[in-house]
Every structure is written in structure tokens, then in C-alpha cells.
Scaffold this active site. Structure first.
Site, short mmCIF file in Angstrom:
data_model
loop_
_atom_site.label_atom_id
_atom_site.label_comp_id
_atom_site.label_asym_id
_atom_site.label_seq_id
_atom_site.Cartn_x
_atom_site.Cartn_y
_atom_site.Cartn_z
N GLU A 1 -29.72 3.63 24.78
CA GLU A 1 -28.74 2.92 25.62
C GLU A 1 -29.39 2.41 26.86
O GLU A 1 -29.05 1.25 27.39
CB GLU A 1 -27.39 3.99 26.19
CG GLU A 1 -26.48 3.24 26.71
CD GLU A 1 -26.79 3.39 28.34
OE1 GLU A 1 -27.70 4.07 28.75
OE2 GLU A 1 -25.80 2.60 29.17
N ASP B 1 -16.38 19.86 33.93
CA ASP B 1 -15.11 20.65 33.22
C ASP B 1 -13.78 19.85 33.08
O ASP B 1 -13.57 19.89 32.12
CB ASP B 1 -14.86 22.16 34.20
CG ASP B 1 -13.95 23.11 33.48
OD1 ASP B 1 -13.34 23.91 33.96
OD2 ASP B 1 -13.99 22.80 32.04
#
Ligand code: DTR
Ligand code: CA
Ligand code: ZN
Ligand code: ZN
Length: 451
Positions: free
Chosen positions: A184, A315
Site C-alpha cells: 500500500e 478499542d
């Protein structure tokens, strides 16, 4: 560039709730009681199992993958760049986890800058092969460092979301595919190679591609790609459920692996926590962190290490990936722990009287309730807007769902989202309803919790 067709996803959250097989779960709905009155004998209630609520993605698991990627870089010249041994070792690590979890994996090779590049593709068996929902992240780093935020964060989160699909033995309507891209950093070369390798007949089977590139930035922002509106809304809904504002990702269309998919008309979306742009004062005001400092000061640098991660952002974004997967794949049969809990015992609402409550006793769950707990309410009411609704958790904490002045409707058929992540899931949850103005009548017909 062709416009992405909007996705034809069924939104379970649109108020028309999906009902699958009746679950065997034992749920006891107590008869409605006015505040303080003694509950009558428990009435039978119907329980239904709708498509599952997404599971929480354990941050510790995501971080454990990052630790592995960090160790791989340390053991291979300090990076995981295309053409270097650290990249192939990263591929081997991710592939082994997926093979062990029951995915069908394949390695796609391509050549870039005179070196062999690798894309890892993983298919979750099942689902409609003509409706492919793909999630991906580039696994390569720059040569300057380990690339833990860029893009170990996206790679690890997508891996853990895939493993959560396996743990849940999810049987979604759509076919789930996952991809980890090579090169990438050399110009989206791996994802371009993959998309270019797809015959047009295969491209038309894609319901969407979700991209995750830098989702744990140390001075994080919460950016949502503004490409496909359905995917965008899904992510925005998730963050709205957490009460966290988001912004549209503007650091540059086309600067990550969603671009090749979008260029062939596949609906795309994704999340981003920021790179080398600096956080503004306004952004620091709403998200915390430090204004005037880059979202990731170690972008493309050797300091993009394990310490270059904001755990809260990682998270939240990991959980958002799971939420989007479960929602956009129109999750099918219920995996462990995903059900609706309902009370269909009608309750009369006294005109300008004392509050009434209706209870649902939830059992058999583990841990806390989700950050996006859905509370669906069905009330017949003859006058505008003078009902106050509260969800009361088993420990007595009240969550205001509706204020008397906030509703212009007569009847109330609505789904509210509550961040109940600090509440234990098991216990007796109550819906409290109070009519605060005279000369009208109302009945609570039913209400439902969706975990
Ligand atoms: N090109 C990515 C970093 C990046 C910069 N802007 C965006 C916007 C959306 C996703 C990623 C990015 C890289 O360096 O890997
Ligand atoms: Ca989590
Ligand atoms: Zn990069
Ligand atoms: Zn990146």
C-alpha cells in the site's frame, strides 16, 4: 470515476425489527407495576431471537496481534515493508490465525519494485456468494519502522473482528471476505492488483468494501469515510450510540486501499484516526488530546512502535468494525449471546399519574451490556409529547430515553440507543413511563431490549 451504488442493506435498526426463530432462552417478564406496588404473578412473555448484536472486540486481543507484528519487525531488520522478510512474516502470522479459525485463505502474489508482493484473502464459509461484504487493511509498513499504527492497527483489528466471526460461528446473510494488502505504501499496489484481478462478474457481487488504515493514532480523531451513505451511516450510528462525535475523513480521498474498489463502482467506507495533519483546537475540545499536534507524530517514522497507539481509539474502532460487520452483513441465526428480550404485557399509563414500570429479567448473559443497547418501545397514546420514558438498569441507574417535551408524536413506536456498557447485562431491567400532563390516555403495548 463511477458512482458507488448505494448498498441494499436491510437496516434492522429502522424500527421494523427482524424476528428470527423463537429462542429457547428463558426470559421472565413481570407484570407491570406502579412504582412501589407488589408485582403480580409473572406473565408469560415471548422471546425472539433477532440477528445478533455484535460482540465486543477485546482490546487485549488486538494488542496481542500488535505485539506479534512488533516482534516480527524487530526480528526482520526493523520493518515489515513490501519486499522485505518482515512483510512475509506478517502475512504468515495473520494467515495462521485465520486458518486455525476455519477461514478459507489464499495468497495472491504480484510484483512491485522488482519484489514479490503478497495479498492475503480470507473467506468465511457461507453466506450469499453474490453478496460479498469485504473488510481490509494494508499489512505493509514503510521501511523506516514497524508500522504499528500504520497499519498494524487496521490489520490487527480486522484480524480480531474476523476471529470474532469465527468465535460466534456467525451465519450472516452476506458472504464475508477479509483482505490484508501488500505494498500500500508504494501506491495501493496490492489492493489495485486484487481489484484488477477481479473479473467484472466478480466485482458486481460486492455489496461493499470496508477499509481500515490507521485506527489507533496516539492523538486520535474519529473520522468516518463519506463514500457510501449506508456504510457511512452505520459507522456514524455506532459512534452516536457511544455519544462520540465523528467527522468526515478529509485527509484525502483515494489515499488508501478503498480507492481501487471505489474506482470500479464498489460501495466503500471505513474509519480513520488521523495521520500527519494536526489536530485543531475544536477537535481537541470534542475528542480530547492535544491541539496543534499531529494525530500521529510518528507517521511513516521509526517511532511508529507499540507505544504509538491510543488504546481507547483502537478499542472503539475495533468494536465499530464488529458492529459494521454484524449490521451490514444482516447477521443471520443467532450466535451465542445475541438475542432480543421482550415484554408484551400491556400496561395502562395513568393520566398525569404515578410512573408505571414494566420489567424484563435478563439471564444467561456474560459481562456487561453493550455500548449500543437498543430499547424498542411501542406505546399507544392520545396526546402529544407528555410522556417521560426511562430505562432503569438492574442496579437502579436510570437512562433517560425521552423527555416530555421531546416528542411531537401521539403514539410512540421507536428504538432508542443506550450506552449501557457500564451495566451488568444480567438482572431485571425496567422501562419506566410517566404521563406528566392531564386529559389523555396511554398504554404501553410492549417493549424490547436488543443485546
Ligand atoms: N495513505 C495512508 C495514510 C492516510 C493518509 N490519509 C488517509 C485517509 C484515509 C486512510 C488513510 C490515510 C498510509 O500512509 O498508509
Ligand atoms: Ca472492545
Ligand atoms: Zn502509510
Ligand atoms: Zn496506512
Amino acid at each position: 470515476m463511477t458512482l458507488s451504488p448505494s448498498l441494499g442493506f436491510t437496516h434492522r435498526r429502522s424500527g421494523t425489527l427482524r424476528v428470527a426463530a423463537v429462542s429457547a432462552l428463558a426470559v421472565t417478564g413481570l407484570l407491570a407495576t406502579t412504582a412501589g406496588a407488589t408485582a403480580a404473578a409473572p406473565a408469560p412473555t415471548r422471546t425472539t431471537a433477532a440477528a445478533a448484536a455484535a460482540p465486543d472486540i477485546p482490546l487485549a486481543n488486538v494488542k496481542a496481534h500488535l505485539t506479534q507484528l512488533s516482534q516480527i519487525a524487530a526480528a526482520n531488520g526493523g520493518n515489515r515493508a513490501h519486499g522485505r522478510p518482515g512483510y512475509k512474516a506478517s502475512i504468515d502470522y495473520v494467515k495462521a490465525k485465520l486458518d486455525a479459525a476455519g477461514f478459507t485463505t489464499s495468497l495472491q502474489t504480484f510484483t512491485a519494485s522488482g519484489a514479490t508482493g503478497y495479498n492475503l484473502i480470507a473467506d468465511w464459509p457461507g453466506g450469499d456468494p453474490n453478496k460479498v461484504l469485504m473488510s481490509g487493511a494494508h499489512l505493509d509498513s514503510v521501511s523506516a519502522g514497524a508500522g504499528i499504527n500504520d497499519n498494524g492497527s487496521g490489520s490487527a483489528a480486522v484480524l480480531e473482528a474476523a476471529l470474532a466471526v469465527s468465535r460466534a460461528q456467525l451465519k450472516p446473510d452476506k458472504h464475508l471476505r477479509f483482505g490484508w494488502w501488500g505494498a500500500e505504501e508504494l501506491g495501493l499496489l496490492g489492493s489495485k492488483a486484487y481489484v484488477n484481478s477481479l473479473p467484472s462478474t466478480e466485482r458486481t457481487k460486492f455489496a461493499g468494501y470496508l477499509n481500515f488504515d490507521m485506527i489507533g493514532s496516539p492523538n486520535p480523531g474519529y473520522f468516518v469515510y463519506d463514500d457510501d451513505p449506508t456504510i457511512e451511516k452505520t459507522f456514524k450510528d455506532y459512534y452516536a450510540g457511544l455519544g462520540i462525535p465523528t467527522e468526515i475523513e478529509t485527509e484525502g480521498d483515494g489515499r488508501s486501499d478503498h480507492a481501487p474498489f471505489k474506482n470500479v463502482g464498489i460501495p466503500v467506507g471505513g474509519l480513520f484516526s488521523g495521520a500527519d495533519y494536526r489536530k485543531t483546537a475544536a477537535q481537541a475540545q470534542k475528542w480530547g488530546g492535544t491541539s496543534g499536534v499531529a494525530f500521529d507524530r510518528c507517521y511513516h517514522s521509526s517511532c511508529d512502535s507499540l507505544t504509538n497507539i491510543n488504546d481507547t481509539a483502537l478499542d472503539r474502532n475495533s468494536d465499530a468494525i464488529a458492529y459494521a460487520l454484524w449490521t451490514l452483513s444482516a447477521g443471520g441465526t443467532t450466535p451465542p449471546g445475541g438475542t432480543d428480550y421482550e415484554n408484551t404485557t400491556p400496561v395502562a399509563i395513568p393520566d398525569a399519574g404515578a410512573a408505571v414500570t414494566s420489567s424484563i429479567a435478563v439471564t444467561g448473559r456474560t459481562g456487561n451490556a453493550p455500548a449500543a443497547l437498543k430499547v424498542s418501545v411501542n406505546i399507544t397514546h392520545t396526546y402529544r409529547g407528555d410522556l417521560v420514558l426511562d430505562l432503569v438498569a438492574p442496579d437502579g441507574t436510570a437512562y433517560r430515553l425521552k423527555n416530555s417535551s421531546s416528542d411531537s408524536a401521539d403514539n410512540i413506536v421507536a428504538t432508542y440507543t443506550v450506552n449501557a456498557s457500564s451495566e451488568a447485562a444480567n438482572g431485571t431491567w425496567k422501562l419506566r413511563v410517566q404521563d406528566v400532563a392531564a386529559q389523555d390516555t396511554g398504554t404501553l403495548n410492549s417493549w424490547k431490549l436488543t443485546f
